[in-house]
Design an enzyme around this catalytic site. Structure first.
Site, PDB file in Angstrom:
ATOM      1  N   LYS A   1       0.822  -1.224   0.000  1.00 32.23           N
ATOM      2  CA  LYS A   1       0.000   0.000   0.000  1.00 32.23           C
ATOM      3  C   LYS A   1       0.853   1.270   0.000  1.00 32.23           C
ATOM      4  CE  LYS A   1      -4.061  -2.054   2.213  1.00 32.23           C
ATOM      5  NZ  LYS A   1      -5.078  -1.948   3.270  1.00 32.23           N
TER       6      LYS A   1
ATOM      7  N   ASP B   1     -10.173   2.417   2.597  1.00 34.85           N
ATOM      8  CA  ASP B   1     -10.266   1.694   3.875  1.00 34.85           C
ATOM      9  C   ASP B   1     -11.055   2.487   4.927  1.00 34.85           C
ATOM     10  OD1 ASP B   1      -8.946  -0.645   3.157  1.00 34.85           O
ATOM     11  OD2 ASP B   1      -6.972   0.122   3.707  1.00 34.85           O
TER      12      ASP B   1
ATOM     13  N   ALA C   1      -3.016   0.938   9.150  1.00 37.32           N
ATOM     14  CA  ALA C   1      -4.472   0.819   9.231  1.00 37.32           C
ATOM     15  C   ALA C   1      -5.067   1.960  10.050  1.00 37.32           C
ATOM     16  CB  ALA C   1      -4.853  -0.526   9.837  1.00 37.32           C
TER      17      ALA C   1
ATOM     18  N   ARG D   1       1.286   1.153  21.820  1.00 39.35           N
ATOM     19  CA  ARG D   1       2.337   0.588  22.662  1.00 39.35           C
ATOM     20  C   ARG D   1       3.553   1.509  22.629  1.00 39.35           C
ATOM     21  NH1 ARG D   1       3.569  -5.364  20.560  1.00 39.35           N
ATOM     22  NH2 ARG D   1       4.343  -4.041  18.904  1.00 39.35           N
TER      23      ARG D   1
ATOM     24  N   LYS E   1       5.109   6.895  18.288  1.00 42.50           N
ATOM     25  CA  LYS E   1       4.441   6.698  16.989  1.00 42.50           C
ATOM     26  C   LYS E   1       3.031   7.291  17.003  1.00 42.50           C
ATOM     27  CE  LYS E   1       4.655   2.725  14.675  1.00 42.50           C
ATOM     28  NZ  LYS E   1       4.745   1.235  14.547  1.00 42.50           N
TER      29      LYS E   1
HETATM   30  P1  NDP Z   1       1.193  -2.188  11.126  1.00 36.18           P
HETATM   31  O1  NDP Z   1       2.223  -3.257  11.190  1.00 36.18           O
HETATM   32  O2  NDP Z   1       1.432  -0.977  10.285  1.00 36.18           O
HETATM   33  O3  NDP Z   1       0.914  -1.643  12.635  1.00 36.18           O
HETATM   34  C1  NDP Z   1       0.740  -2.528  13.676  1.00 36.18           C
HETATM   35  C2  NDP Z   1       0.248  -1.782  14.927  1.00 36.18           C
HETATM   36  O4  NDP Z   1      -0.176  -2.764  15.881  1.00 36.18           O
HETATM   37  C3  NDP Z   1       1.285  -0.921  15.615  1.00 36.18           C
HETATM   38  O5  NDP Z   1       0.659   0.230  16.127  1.00 36.18           O
HETATM   39  C4  NDP Z   1       1.789  -1.834  16.740  1.00 36.18           C
HETATM   40  O6  NDP Z   1       2.276  -1.126  17.867  1.00 36.18           O
HETATM   41  C5  NDP Z   1       0.518  -2.519  17.121  1.00 36.18           C
HETATM   42  N1  NDP Z   1       0.681  -3.816  17.784  1.00 36.18           N
HETATM   43  C6  NDP Z   1       1.168  -4.965  17.261  1.00 36.18           C
HETATM   44  N2  NDP Z   1       1.124  -5.968  18.183  1.00 36.18           N
HETATM   45  C7  NDP Z   1       0.597  -5.420  19.307  1.00 36.18           C
HETATM   46  C8  NDP Z   1       0.294  -5.938  20.609  1.00 36.18           C
HETATM   47  N3  NDP Z   1       0.511  -7.218  20.920  1.00 36.18           N
HETATM   48  N4  NDP Z   1      -0.256  -5.099  21.513  1.00 36.18           N
HETATM   49  C9  NDP Z   1      -0.488  -3.805  21.214  1.00 36.18           C
HETATM   50  N5  NDP Z   1      -0.215  -3.255  20.002  1.00 36.18           N
HETATM   51  C10 NDP Z   1       0.326  -4.053  19.068  1.00 36.18           C
HETATM   52  O7  NDP Z   1      -0.168  -2.947  10.706  1.00 36.18           O
HETATM   53  P2  NDP Z   1      -1.408  -2.309   9.917  1.00 36.18           P
HETATM   54  O8  NDP Z   1      -1.721  -1.003  10.546  1.00 36.18           O
HETATM   55  O9  NDP Z   1      -1.168  -2.354   8.467  1.00 36.18           O
HETATM   56  O10 NDP Z   1      -2.581  -3.399  10.183  1.00 36.18           O
HETATM   57  C11 NDP Z   1      -3.218  -3.533  11.457  1.00 36.18           C
HETATM   58  C12 NDP Z   1      -4.397  -4.503  11.344  1.00 36.18           C
HETATM   59  O11 NDP Z   1      -5.498  -3.983  10.604  1.00 36.18           O
HETATM   60  C13 NDP Z   1      -4.040  -5.827  10.658  1.00 36.18           C
HETATM   61  O12 NDP Z   1      -4.401  -6.865  11.530  1.00 36.18           O
HETATM   62  C14 NDP Z   1      -4.878  -5.856   9.381  1.00 36.18           C
HETATM   63  O13 NDP Z   1      -5.293  -7.159   9.067  1.00 36.18           O
HETATM   64  C15 NDP Z   1      -6.060  -4.978   9.760  1.00 36.18           C
HETATM   65  N6  NDP Z   1      -6.708  -4.338   8.576  1.00 36.18           N
HETATM   66  C16 NDP Z   1      -8.008  -4.668   8.265  1.00 36.18           C
HETATM   67  C17 NDP Z   1      -8.660  -4.103   7.173  1.00 36.18           C
HETATM   68  C18 NDP Z   1     -10.096  -4.496   6.833  1.00 36.18           C
HETATM   69  O14 NDP Z   1     -10.555  -4.230   5.710  1.00 36.18           O
HETATM   70  N7  NDP Z   1     -10.843  -5.082   7.754  1.00 36.18           N
HETATM   71  C19 NDP Z   1      -7.972  -3.119   6.295  1.00 36.18           C
HETATM   72  C20 NDP Z   1      -6.617  -2.801   6.733  1.00 36.18           C
HETATM   73  C21 NDP Z   1      -6.032  -3.412   7.825  1.00 36.18           C
HETATM   74  P3  NDP Z   1       3.814  -0.562  17.920  1.00 36.18           P
HETATM   75  O15 NDP Z   1       3.844   0.680  17.105  1.00 36.18           O
HETATM   76  O16 NDP Z   1       4.049  -0.311  19.358  1.00 36.18           O
HETATM   77  O17 NDP Z   1       4.679  -1.666  17.345  1.00 36.18           O
END
Ligand code: NDP
Length: 271
Positions: free
Chosen positions: A66, A102, A131, A152, A156
């Site tokens: 993306k 989205d 997302a 977390r 960010k």
């Molecule tokens: P990114 O990898 O860009 O971001 C991940 C985020 O999740 C970060 O903020 C990270 O925190 C946080 N995170 C990861 N693990 C944990 C945890 N155990 N506890 C707390 N925070 C955590 O991912 P995306 O933003 O691209 O995607 C996020 C989700 O959204 C995915 O699961 C995806 O499938 C879903 N999605 C669904 C869509 C739909 O149409 N339904 C469309 C787009 C996305 P930190 O910064 O601290 O690492």
């Protein structure tokens, strides 16, 4: 020859987009085919260019491309600009137009399908990745009274909050103790790993809606926590998936499909 569209990603075999768009096309009588396009991790642009040159009319873009698609598009919609990511490409002659549906998909699912009034609500958004960024502008357009981003890694969330005007607040999870929200959206990838973002108890206000963008995994730890904490409605992200697809379909074809029967079909298939 029917017009050609595809979802491009890596991996892409799991994508439900071909099924969704085939249903939309059947329902609206549009003559098109919708395929899966697996791009090598280092060859998004070459693969998209070849598809365009072969007569493709548009692409949905999924992980991990993306961000690359954002740089690839020659023209960007305001949503794509705000999200700094593109999930919909439209080929208009030589022009490549990038959009992001989205956020609109999430808001449509919340407001129309789930009957949630985002206007005037206290909204908590969990996560500060792609997302989360993609849904902030459409959520703000609904005029919630508060939009708090918890992550977390606080830095960010702070960076993300600063990149939007409109009084966004960034917090750690611990700082949410004692506060309540009407809508809590999980935009982290924690559910993918079967984990729960470290939310303190008591964040769900009376009548609150808990929304996990993740779908197809049954009840996620976040939704189980929300239910145990008394959230009135718990929803996964399947509706967002179908609604963002409908927005893409509208961009390409100028016709708005009826999402309800398609969502019902997918729910039935994943039950
Ligand atoms: P990114 O990898 O860009 O971001 C991940 C985020 O999740 C970060 O903020 C990270 O925190 C946080 N995170 C990861 N693990 C944990 C945890 N155990 N506890 C707390 N925070 C955590 O991912 P995306 O933003 O691209 O995607 C996020 C989700 O959204 C995915 O699961 C995806 O499938 C879903 N999605 C669904 C869509 C739909 O149409 N339904 C469309 C787009 C996305 P930190 O910064 O601290 O690492």
């Amino acid at each position: 020859m029917p017009d050609r569209y595809a979802v491009i990603g890596n991996p892409v075999a799991h994508s439900k987009s071909p099924q969704i768009h085939a249903e939309f096309a059947r329902q609206t009588g549009q003559d098109l085919v919708y395929e899966r396009l697996l791009a090598p991790a280092d060859a998004f642009i070459a693969t998209a260019n070849a598809y365009h040159a072969g007569g493709g009319r548009g692409l949905n873009v999924t992980l991990p491309f993306k961000g690359e698609a954002y740089g690839y598009a020659g023209r960007l919609s305001e949503s794509a600009h705000a999200a700094q990511a593109v999930n919909t490409l439209k080929f208009e002659g030589d022009a490549i137009v990038g959009d992001n549906t989205d956020g609109a998909g999430l808001v449509r699912d919340l407001v129309r399908n789930l009957g949630c009034a985002v206007a005037g609500a206290r909204v908590l958004l969990l996560g500060a990745g792609g997302a989360a960024r993609g849904v902030i502008r459409p959520l703000l357009e609904q005029q919630p009274t508060q939009l708090v981003i918890a992550n977390r890694t606080l830095a960010k969330a702070q960076l993300l909050a600063q990149s939007f005007s409109g009084g966004l607040e960034a917090d750690t999870y611990a700082a949410l103790a004692g506060r309540q929200f009407d809508l809590v959206v999980n935009a982290t990838s924690a559910s993918l790993a079967g984990e729960l973002p470290p939310l303190p108890p008591g964040v769900f206000a009376r009548g609150a809606l808990a929304y996990d963008m993740m779908y197809g995994m049954g009840e996620t730890p976040f939704l189980a926590f929300a239910r145990a904490e008394g959230a009135a409605t718990c929803a996964d992200g399947l509706g967002m998936l179908v609604e963002q697809a409908a927005e893409s379909f509208f961009i390409w074809r100028g016709v708005r499909p009826d999402t309800a029967p398609v969502l019902k079909l997918l729910r039935h298939a994943t039950a």
